[in-house]
Scaffold this motif. Structure first.
Motif, PDB file in Angstrom:
ATOM      1  N   CYS A  69      -8.459   0.002   1.012  1.00 44.68           N
ATOM      2  CA  CYS A  69      -7.617  -1.802   0.530  1.00 44.68           C
ATOM      3  C   CYS A  69      -5.599  -1.547   0.949  1.00 44.68           C
ATOM      4  CB  CYS A  69      -7.721  -3.006  -0.513  1.00 44.68           C
ATOM      5  SG  CYS A  69      -6.937  -4.410   0.144  1.00 44.68           S
ATOM      6  N   ALA A  70      -6.141  -0.063  -0.175  1.00 45.23           N
ATOM      7  CA  ALA A  70      -4.392   0.162  -0.314  1.00 45.23           C
ATOM      8  C   ALA A  70      -4.094   0.584   1.289  1.00 45.23           C
ATOM      9  CB  ALA A  70      -3.796   0.979  -1.111  1.00 45.23           C
ATOM     10  N   MET A  71      -4.987   1.551   2.081  1.00 46.42           N
ATOM     11  CA  MET A  71      -4.443   1.750   2.875  1.00 46.42           C
ATOM     12  C   MET A  71      -4.784   1.427   4.173  1.00 46.42           C
ATOM     13  SD  MET A  71      -7.202   5.129   2.735  1.00 46.42           S
ATOM     14  CE  MET A  71      -7.165   5.748   4.593  1.00 46.42           C
ATOM     15  N   GLY A  72      -4.213  -0.219   4.383  1.00 47.63           N
ATOM     16  CA  GLY A  72      -4.443  -1.028   5.155  1.00 47.63           C
ATOM     17  C   GLY A  72      -5.685  -1.308   6.474  1.00 47.63           C
ATOM     18  N   GLY A  73      -6.940  -0.666   5.504  1.00 49.44           N
ATOM     19  CA  GLY A  73      -7.747  -0.327   5.502  1.00 49.44           C
ATOM     20  C   GLY A  73      -9.003  -1.181   5.597  1.00 49.44           C
ATOM     21  N   HIS A  87      -1.049  -5.092   3.294  1.00 48.37           N
ATOM     22  CA  HIS A  87      -0.138  -6.126   4.290  1.00 48.37           C
ATOM     23  C   HIS A  87       0.128  -5.236   5.441  1.00 48.37           C
ATOM     24  CE1 HIS A  87       0.010  -9.387   6.908  1.00 48.37           C
ATOM     25  NE2 HIS A  87       1.303  -9.452   6.653  1.00 48.37           N
ATOM     26  N   ARG A  88       1.140  -4.437   4.668  1.00 52.13           N
ATOM     27  CA  ARG A  88       2.264  -3.244   5.436  1.00 52.13           C
ATOM     28  C   ARG A  88       1.163  -2.408   6.132  1.00 52.13           C
ATOM     29  NH1 ARG A  88       7.753  -1.521   3.795  1.00 52.13           N
ATOM     30  NH2 ARG A  88       7.988  -4.034   2.867  1.00 52.13           N
ATOM     31  N   ASN A  89       0.308  -1.717   5.546  1.00 56.45           N
ATOM     32  CA  ASN A  89      -0.515  -1.271   5.892  1.00 56.45           C
ATOM     33  C   ASN A  89      -1.510  -1.164   7.213  1.00 56.45           C
ATOM     34  OD1 ASN A  89       0.960   1.126   4.770  1.00 56.45           O
ATOM     35  ND2 ASN A  89      -0.169   1.773   3.317  1.00 56.45           N
ATOM     36  N   ARG A  90      -2.177  -2.935   7.072  1.00 54.62           N
ATOM     37  CA  ARG A  90      -3.059  -3.485   7.989  1.00 54.62           C
ATOM     38  C   ARG A  90      -2.135  -3.408   8.786  1.00 54.62           C
ATOM     39  NH1 ARG A  90      -4.907  -8.157   8.974  1.00 54.62           N
ATOM     40  NH2 ARG A  90      -3.939  -9.464   7.395  1.00 54.62           N
ATOM     41  N   LEU A  91      -0.958  -3.133   9.256  1.00 62.99           N
ATOM     42  CA  LEU A  91      -0.066  -4.031  10.397  1.00 62.99           C
ATOM     43  C   LEU A  91      -0.118  -2.635  11.356  1.00 62.99           C
ATOM     44  CD1 LEU A  91       2.101  -7.013   8.998  1.00 62.99           C
ATOM     45  CD2 LEU A  91       0.120  -6.587  10.499  1.00 62.99           C
ATOM     46  N   LYS A  92       0.073  -2.145  10.504  1.00 61.16           N
ATOM     47  CA  LYS A  92       0.985  -0.551  11.014  1.00 61.16           C
ATOM     48  C   LYS A  92      -0.875   0.269  11.637  1.00 61.16           C
ATOM     49  CE  LYS A  92       4.688   1.129   7.606  1.00 61.16           C
ATOM     50  NZ  LYS A  92       5.167   1.971   7.049  1.00 61.16           N
ATOM     51  N   ARG A  93      -1.861  -0.354  10.900  1.00 57.42           N
ATOM     52  CA  ARG A  93      -2.862   0.546  11.630  1.00 57.42           C
ATOM     53  C   ARG A  93      -3.367   0.098  12.874  1.00 57.42           C
ATOM     54  NH1 ARG A  93      -6.416   3.296   8.133  1.00 57.42           N
ATOM     55  NH2 ARG A  93      -8.536   3.139   9.531  1.00 57.42           N
ATOM     56  N   MET A  94      -3.011  -1.612  13.121  1.00 57.56           N
ATOM     57  CA  MET A  94      -3.815  -2.293  14.157  1.00 57.56           C
ATOM     58  C   MET A  94      -2.455  -1.715  15.352  1.00 57.56           C
ATOM     59  SD  MET A  94      -3.845  -6.077  12.687  1.00 57.56           S
ATOM     60  CE  MET A  94      -5.099  -7.167  12.444  1.00 57.56           C
ATOM     61  N   ALA A  95      -1.294  -1.751  15.044  1.00 57.08           N
ATOM     62  CA  ALA A  95      -0.321  -1.390  15.324  1.00 57.08           C
ATOM     63  C   ALA A  95      -0.420  -0.087  16.723  1.00 57.08           C
ATOM     64  CB  ALA A  95       1.497  -1.373  14.796  1.00 57.08           C
ATOM     65  N   GLN A  96      -0.468   0.937  15.718  1.00 57.10           N
ATOM     66  CA  GLN A  96      -0.921   2.023  15.951  1.00 57.10           C
ATOM     67  C   GLN A  96      -2.049   2.053  16.847  1.00 57.10           C
ATOM     68  OE1 GLN A  96       0.554   5.310  15.755  1.00 57.10           O
ATOM     69  NE2 GLN A  96       1.603   4.180  14.268  1.00 57.10           N
ATOM     70  N   ALA A 136     -11.247  -0.642  11.136  1.00 57.10           N
ATOM     71  CA  ALA A 136     -11.292  -0.912  10.237  1.00 57.10           C
ATOM     72  C   ALA A 136     -11.728   0.324   9.114  1.00 57.10           C
ATOM     73  CB  ALA A 136     -12.029  -2.789   9.340  1.00 57.10           C
ATOM     74  N   LEU A 137     -11.926   0.649   7.714  1.00 59.22           N
ATOM     75  CA  LEU A 137     -12.592   1.735   7.269  1.00 59.22           C
ATOM     76  C   LEU A 137     -13.735   0.990   6.383  1.00 59.22           C
ATOM     77  CD1 LEU A 137      -9.881   3.725   5.630  1.00 59.22           C
ATOM     78  CD2 LEU A 137     -11.395   4.650   7.507  1.00 59.22           C
ATOM     79  N   GLY A 138     -13.709  -0.413   5.946  1.00 60.17           N
ATOM     80  CA  GLY A 138     -14.178  -1.298   5.488  1.00 60.17           C
ATOM     81  C   GLY A 138     -13.955  -2.861   5.080  1.00 60.17           C
ATOM     82  N   SER A 139     -13.942  -3.563   4.507  1.00 67.87           N
ATOM     83  CA  SER A 139     -14.373  -4.901   4.938  1.00 67.87           C
ATOM     84  C   SER A 139     -14.341  -5.554   3.353  1.00 67.87           C
ATOM     85  CB  SER A 139     -15.595  -6.143   5.942  1.00 67.87           C
ATOM     86  OG  SER A 139     -15.224  -5.116   6.800  1.00 67.87           O
ATOM     87  N   SER A 140     -14.058  -6.968   3.706  1.00 63.15           N
ATOM     88  CA  SER A 140     -14.040  -7.114   1.992  1.00 63.15           C
ATOM     89  C   SER A 140     -14.234  -9.152   2.479  1.00 63.15           C
ATOM     90  CB  SER A 140     -12.364  -7.907   1.667  1.00 63.15           C
ATOM     91  OG  SER A 140     -11.492  -8.597   2.270  1.00 63.15           O
ATOM     92  N   ILE A 141     -15.184  -9.446   2.048  1.00 60.98           N
ATOM     93  CA  ILE A 141     -15.648 -10.879   2.446  1.00 60.98           C
ATOM     94  C   ILE A 141     -15.321 -11.730   1.344  1.00 60.98           C
ATOM     95  CG2 ILE A 141     -17.848 -12.084   2.472  1.00 60.98           C
ATOM     96  CD1 ILE A 141     -17.902 -10.044   4.035  1.00 60.98           C
ATOM     97  N   THR A 142     -14.798 -12.833   1.639  1.00 62.55           N
ATOM     98  CA  THR A 142     -13.994 -14.208   1.108  1.00 62.55           C
ATOM     99  C   THR A 142     -14.082 -15.049   1.546  1.00 62.55           C
ATOM    100  OG1 THR A 142     -12.061 -14.045  -0.537  1.00 62.55           O
ATOM    101  CG2 THR A 142     -11.402 -13.720   2.277  1.00 62.55           C
ATOM    102  N   GLY A 143     -13.848 -16.695   0.663  1.00 61.61           N
ATOM    103  CA  GLY A 143     -13.996 -17.422   1.026  1.00 61.61           C
ATOM    104  C   GLY A 143     -12.718 -18.453  -0.121  1.00 61.61           C
ATOM    105  N   GLY A 144     -12.956 -19.734   0.272  1.00 60.49           N
ATOM    106  CA  GLY A 144     -14.129 -20.677  -0.763  1.00 60.49           C
ATOM    107  C   GLY A 144     -15.027 -19.624  -1.431  1.00 60.49           C
ATOM    108  N   GLU A 145     -16.005 -20.022  -1.106  1.00 65.72           N
ATOM    109  CA  GLU A 145     -17.243 -19.019  -1.892  1.00 65.72           C
ATOM    110  C   GLU A 145     -18.407 -18.299  -0.804  1.00 65.72           C
ATOM    111  OE1 GLU A 145     -19.543 -17.448  -3.939  1.00 65.72           O
ATOM    112  OE2 GLU A 145     -17.758 -18.274  -5.168  1.00 65.72           O
ATOM    113  N   PRO A 146     -18.594 -17.553  -0.830  1.00 67.05           N
ATOM    114  CA  PRO A 146     -19.501 -17.008   0.104  1.00 67.05           C
ATOM    115  C   PRO A 146     -21.004 -17.515  -0.481  1.00 67.05           C
ATOM    116  CG  PRO A 146     -17.815 -15.166  -0.110  1.00 67.05           C
ATOM    117  CD  PRO A 146     -17.182 -16.437  -1.303  1.00 67.05           C
TER     118      PRO A 146
END
Length: 331
Positions: free
Chosen positions: A9-13, A239-248, A65-75
């Protein structure tokens, strides 16, 4: 300590997969969900509304993406759907695609077994605030051991409302692997309810709540398996690192990627034929249905030289919805 999920997550991944907007257990006054995602059955992969499995896969590839986080609401209240997407991601990207899930209910052994069989790696429990300090001997203690027995890594992830040493007890007893504490925040989704409870923003902060951070750090921050995630870190790193991964992944040869992970380019309604007349190399522009997108610095020069009459510099997020941050007219 920082978990593998948090490292990614810290890597934006980490792709954020929102699977279900309902949460029937309680109405937390601090719930940050906005109106567009509360009490809906829609699925979102990051900012993309999911209409097919392929949308989920495309979004994960979009950000590498290196991984995923599952969220909601209540998954867990949409368990069939949740397990389906976990299996989909594991099948597509392999076992190294780390998946964690946030939940505010215990769920029981059968749920833990199904989640583990689908491929979930890590489950982060958020017990009701009213039970903090009184969870030993309850289903909240039991589920930590059950989750581990079923092959999951059990943990806590809680908002930084107050210091609560019982969470440290669960760490020391070996029930929970770690405890993440998110800095208490006010958002568009909870601002009114938070104010009604007497909470206010920290001076000079956009979202952090004034109050409990130092007391939590004093009582819980020295534990090696407690991680306090600040609102600044979420924005500046995650958030910023996730955007950078997308931008690259998405940038064209003429797009400029900023330090914030946004894309900057020029836009003009000058006919594409003009670019051909001027001999502009193909890699410096792209023809759209009713305009041309071009290297911003080149468009600036062309307007200064009188080669084209109109244009603007566009700064845009690399997300699926392509939100424009700023437009700067050039002529």
């Amino acid at each position: 300590m920082i978990s593998k999920g948090c490292e990614q997550c810290a890597m934006g991944g980490k792709m954020v997969l929102f699977v279900y907007g309902y949460c029937d257990q309680r109405d937390c006054f601090y719930c940050p969900l906005g109106e567009n995602r509360k009490n809906v059955t829609d699925v979102y992969a990051n900012e993309r509304l999911v209409e097919s499995d392929e949308d989920v896969v495309k979004e994960a590839k979009r950000m590498d993406a290196l991984g995923s986080s599952i969220t909601g609401g209540e998954p867990q209240e949409a368990l069939d759907k949740t397990c389906h997407y976990i299996s989909l991601l594991k099948d597509e990207f392999g076992e190294d695609h780390h998946i964690h899930l946030y939940t505010g209910i215990t769920g029981g052994r059968e749920n833990m077994r199904r989640l583990a069989e689908a491929g979930l790696d890590e489950i982060r429990f958020h017990p009701p605030l009213e039970l903090w300090g009184d969870m030993h001997g309850t289903e909240w203690e039991d589920i930590l051991y059950i989750a581990r027995e079923e092959g999951l890594t059990p943990a806590f992830e809680i908002p930084g409302i107050r210091a609560e040493p019982e969470f440290l007890d669960f760490l020391d007893e070996g029930a929970a692997e770690f405890c993440n504490i998110n800095e208490f925040e006010m958002s568009d989704g909870n601002y009114r309810r938070m104010q009604e409870k007497g909470y206010e923003l920290q001076e000079g902060h956009m979202s952090a709540v004034d109050g409990s951070k130092q007391a939590i750090l004093d009582e819980m921050g020295d534990h090696e398996r407690v991680y306090f995630c600040t609102s600044v870190f979420k924005d500046a790193a995650q958030h910023r690192n996730r955007l950078k991964r997308m931008a690259q992944n998405l940038s064209r040869p003429f797009d400029e990627i900023t330090d914030d992970g946004t894309l900057v380019y020029g836009k003009t309604y000058t006919p594409a034929e003009r670019f051909i007349e001027l001999g502009v190399p193909d890699e410096f522009y792209s023809i759209k249905s009713n305009h041309v997108e071009v290297a911003w610095w080149l468009l600036e020069e062309m307007i200064e030289d009188g080669d084209v009459d109109d244009g603007e510099i566009v700064e845009q997020y690399p997300t699926y919805d392509g939100t424009v941050v700023e437009r700067t007219p050039l002529a």
